[in-house]
Scaffold this motif. Structure first.
Motif, mmCIF file in Angstrom:
data_model
loop_
_atom_site.group_PDB
_atom_site.id
_atom_site.type_symbol
_atom_site.label_atom_id
_atom_site.label_comp_id
_atom_site.label_asym_id
_atom_site.label_seq_id
_atom_site.Cartn_x
_atom_site.Cartn_y
_atom_site.Cartn_z
ATOM 1 N N LEU A 43 1.003 -1.017 0.006
ATOM 2 C CA LEU A 43 0.005 -0.008 -0.023
ATOM 3 C C LEU A 43 0.842 1.099 0.033
ATOM 4 O O LEU A 43 1.616 1.532 0.820
ATOM 5 N N VAL A 44 0.994 1.842 -1.034
ATOM 6 C CA VAL A 44 2.116 2.923 -1.411
ATOM 7 C C VAL A 44 1.177 4.456 -1.716
ATOM 8 O O VAL A 44 0.443 4.497 -2.184
ATOM 9 N N GLY A 45 2.096 5.360 -1.079
ATOM 10 C CA GLY A 45 1.643 6.559 -1.356
ATOM 11 C C GLY A 45 2.296 7.761 -0.573
ATOM 12 O O GLY A 45 3.138 7.365 0.606
ATOM 13 N N GLU A 46 2.338 8.880 -0.690
ATOM 14 C CA GLU A 46 2.882 9.929 0.111
ATOM 15 C C GLU A 46 2.397 9.949 1.682
ATOM 16 O O GLU A 46 1.230 9.492 1.777
ATOM 17 N N SER A 47 3.015 10.663 2.577
ATOM 18 C CA SER A 47 2.485 10.835 3.771
ATOM 19 C C SER A 47 1.010 11.561 3.672
ATOM 20 O O SER A 47 1.007 12.582 3.026
ATOM 21 N N PRO A 263 -1.020 9.377 -13.724
ATOM 22 C CA PRO A 263 0.144 10.007 -13.470
ATOM 23 C C PRO A 263 0.671 9.998 -12.233
ATOM 24 O O PRO A 263 2.000 10.401 -12.036
ATOM 25 N N TYR A 264 0.145 9.809 -11.056
ATOM 26 C CA TYR A 264 0.479 10.077 -9.792
ATOM 27 C C TYR A 264 1.649 8.485 -9.750
ATOM 28 O O TYR A 264 2.862 9.006 -8.946
ATOM 29 N N THR A 265 1.053 7.396 -9.901
ATOM 30 C CA THR A 265 2.125 6.362 -10.039
ATOM 31 C C THR A 265 3.529 6.668 -10.863
ATOM 32 O O THR A 265 4.622 6.221 -10.176
ATOM 33 N N ALA A 266 3.232 7.290 -12.130
ATOM 34 C CA ALA A 266 4.474 7.488 -12.856
ATOM 35 C C ALA A 266 5.253 8.475 -12.030
ATOM 36 O O ALA A 266 6.362 8.540 -12.218
ATOM 37 N N GLY A 267 4.558 9.467 -11.281
ATOM 38 C CA GLY A 267 5.302 10.565 -10.683
ATOM 39 C C GLY A 267 6.296 9.925 -9.618
ATOM 40 O O GLY A 267 7.333 10.224 -9.337
ATOM 41 N N LEU A 268 5.795 9.025 -8.770
ATOM 42 C CA LEU A 268 6.459 8.343 -7.751
ATOM 43 C C LEU A 268 7.396 7.609 -8.323
ATOM 44 O O LEU A 268 8.763 7.634 -7.655
ATOM 45 N N LEU A 269 7.367 7.002 -9.473
ATOM 46 C CA LEU A 269 8.404 6.034 -9.937
ATOM 47 C C LEU A 269 9.710 7.135 -10.383
ATOM 48 O O LEU A 269 10.760 6.772 -10.189
ATOM 49 N N ARG A 270 9.276 8.425 -10.979
ATOM 50 C CA ARG A 270 10.472 9.438 -11.239
ATOM 51 C C ARG A 270 11.230 9.805 -10.023
ATOM 52 O O ARG A 270 12.217 10.474 -10.297
ATOM 53 N N CYS A 271 10.778 9.727 -8.661
ATOM 54 C CA CYS A 271 11.304 10.139 -7.710
ATOM 55 C C CYS A 271 12.224 9.246 -6.993
ATOM 56 O O CYS A 271 13.096 9.608 -6.335
ATOM 57 N N ILE A 272 12.322 7.894 -7.622
ATOM 58 C CA ILE A 272 13.166 6.991 -7.101
ATOM 59 C C ILE A 272 14.717 7.026 -7.868
ATOM 60 O O ILE A 272 14.768 7.112 -8.994
#
Length: 350
Positions: A43-47, A263-272
Motif C-alpha cells: 500500500l503505497v503513497g505519500e504521507s 500520472p501519480y504512480t508515474a510521478g512516484l517512480l520518477r522520484c526513485i
C-alpha cells in the motif's frame, strides 16, 4: 499464489471519517482490497494519503471521534467491522497482527522485551488454557515459545536478551522485537506499517528478508504500508497506490511498475534514484490536497501535467488498465484515470 483460493481478508467500500471544525474529513474513501493466503500487498503513497488509516480501520483502532463510516472488513468471509471491543481483542494479535512504525513508541520502556512478547500469548491463552492460575510449568512453556520466536526473527542470544529492556536493543533489534510480538500467536495476516522507517539500508534489507522468510515459511499474508515504491516493487506481489484517501491504481507489481497508468504512480517512480544513472530526481509538483477541502473530480488534477477540464467533473471509477483486467477481476491492473477511457466521462461512484 493461486487466485482460485478464497480471499483471506477483504475490504469492501471501506470509508473512514474524522469530524473537524471545518467539516468531516474522509481519510479513507471507498477502498476495496482483496488479500489471499500467502499474498504480499503493498500500500503505497505519500504521507497523509490514508495508508496507515486503512490498517487501523482493519483492526478497529480508529481513535474517537473518528469512525469507520461505511463498508466492510471481511476476515475469511466474516464481517469484523462492527464487532465489540472484546471480540476485536480476540482477533488482534491472534488472527491479524500489526507491526507499528516506531518501535520506541510501541515498546514499553519499563518492561523486559521478552515479557512484552509473552503478553500476547497470555492474552490469547495460546496452547496454555486459561490464564490463571499462572503456575511455573505454564510460565515455562510461555517463555520457551517466546525464545523460539525471538530466535526465529534473528535476535541473537535470545535467552540472555529475554530480560533486556528496549533501550538496550539497537533500532534493528527493536524492530525485530515488534515482529516477534506480531508472530507470537502465529497470525494469518500481518499488517506492517512502515517497518523499515529510520533504519539504515543494511538493516532495512535484513528486515525485508525476515518478512519474506516469514511469508514463505508460514504462508502469512502481509500488507506492507510504505512511501517507498522501490521497496514495494522488490517485496510485494501486488501494489495498490493511494492518493488523498483513494486507491488510484492497483495491480500485479510488474504491471504497475513497468506500465504505470496513473500520472501519480508515474510521478512516484520518477522520484526513485537509480544507482549509476546521472539524472535528476523529478519531484511531483505541488502538495497533497487538504482532505477537508478536496477539489471536485480527480484529487490529483491540480498536480497533473495531463489534466484536462473534464478531470474536474465528478468522481471516477477504477478503469481497466490492461487487456486482461476485466477478465481477471480484482487480480488485474486497474487505474482511476480518464486517460484510460479516451477522455470520455466514466460513470460516477456509487
Amino acid at each position: 499464489m493461486n487466485d482460485t483460493h478464497a480471499p483471506l481478508l477483504e475490504l469492501r467500500n471501506l470509508t473512514t471519517m474524522f469530524p473537524t471544525r471545518r467539516g468531516e474529513v474522509r481519510a479513507v474513501e471507498a477502498v476495496n482490497l482483496t488479500l489471499r493466503k500467502g499474498q504480499i500487498l503493498g500500500l503505497v503513497g505519500e504521507s497523509g494519503c490514508g495508508k496507515s488509516t486503512v490498517l487501523l480501520s482493519i483492526l478497529g483502532l480508529i481513535a474517537k471521534p473518528g469512525r469507520v463510516d461505511k463498508g466492510q472488513v471481511l476476515l475469511e468471509g466474516r464481517d469484523i467491522t462492527h464487532l465489540s471491543g472484546g471480540e476485536m481483542r480476540r482477533i488482534r494479535g491472534r488472527e491479524i497482527a500489526m507491526i507499528f512504525q516506531d518501535p520506541l513508541s510501541t515498546l514499553n520502556p519499563a518492561f523486559h522485551v521478552g515479557e512484552q512478547i509473552r503478553e500476547s500469548l497470555r492474552l490469547h491463552h495460546m496452547m496454555l488454557g486459561p490464564p490463571w492460575p499462572l503456575d511455573r510449568a505454564k510460565k515455562a512453556r510461555e517463555k520457551k515459545r517466546v525464545i523460539e520466536v525471538m530466535q526465529e526473527v534473528g535476535i541473537p542470544a535470545p535467552e540472555a536478551r529475554y530480560k533486556a529492556y528496549p533501550h538496550q536493543f539497537s533500532g534493528g533489534m527493536q524492530q525485530r522485537a515488534l515482529i516477534a510480538i506480531g508472530l507470537a500467536c502465529q497470525p494469518k495476516v500481518l499488517l506492517a506499517d512502515e517497518p523499515t522507517t529510520a533504519l539504515d539500508v543494511t538493516i532495512q534489507a535484513q528486515i525485508v528478508a525476515l518478512m519474506r522468510r516469514i511469508n514463505q515459511e508460514h504462508h502469512t499474508a502481509i500488507i506492507l504500508v510504505t512511501h517507498d515504491l522501490g521497496l514495494a516493487a522488490e517485496f510485494c506481489d501486488h501494489i495498490a497506490v493511494m492518493y488523498a484517501g483513494r486507491i488510484v491504481e492497483i495491480g500485479p507489481t510488474d504491471q504497475v511498475i513497468e506500465e504505470p497508468r496513473h500520472p501519480y504512480t508515474a510521478g512516484l517512480l520518477r522520484c526513485i534514484p537509480h544507482v549509476g544513472e546521472r539524472r535528476a530526481i523529478e519531484p511531483i509538483p505541488g502538495n497533497v490536497p487538504d482532505l477537508a477541502d478536496l477539489p471536485p473530480g480527480c484529487a490529483f488534477s491540480l498536480r497533473c501535467d495531463s489534466a484536462r477540464p473534464v478531470c474536474n467533473e465528478g468522481f471516477f471509477r477504477l478503469q481497466p488498465a490492461s487487456a486482461d483486467a476485466v477478465k481477471r477481476g480484482e487480480g488485474g491492473h486497474w487505474a482511476r484515470c480518464l486517460r484510460l477511457t479516451d477522455y470520455q466521462m466514466p460513470a460516477l461512484e456509487d
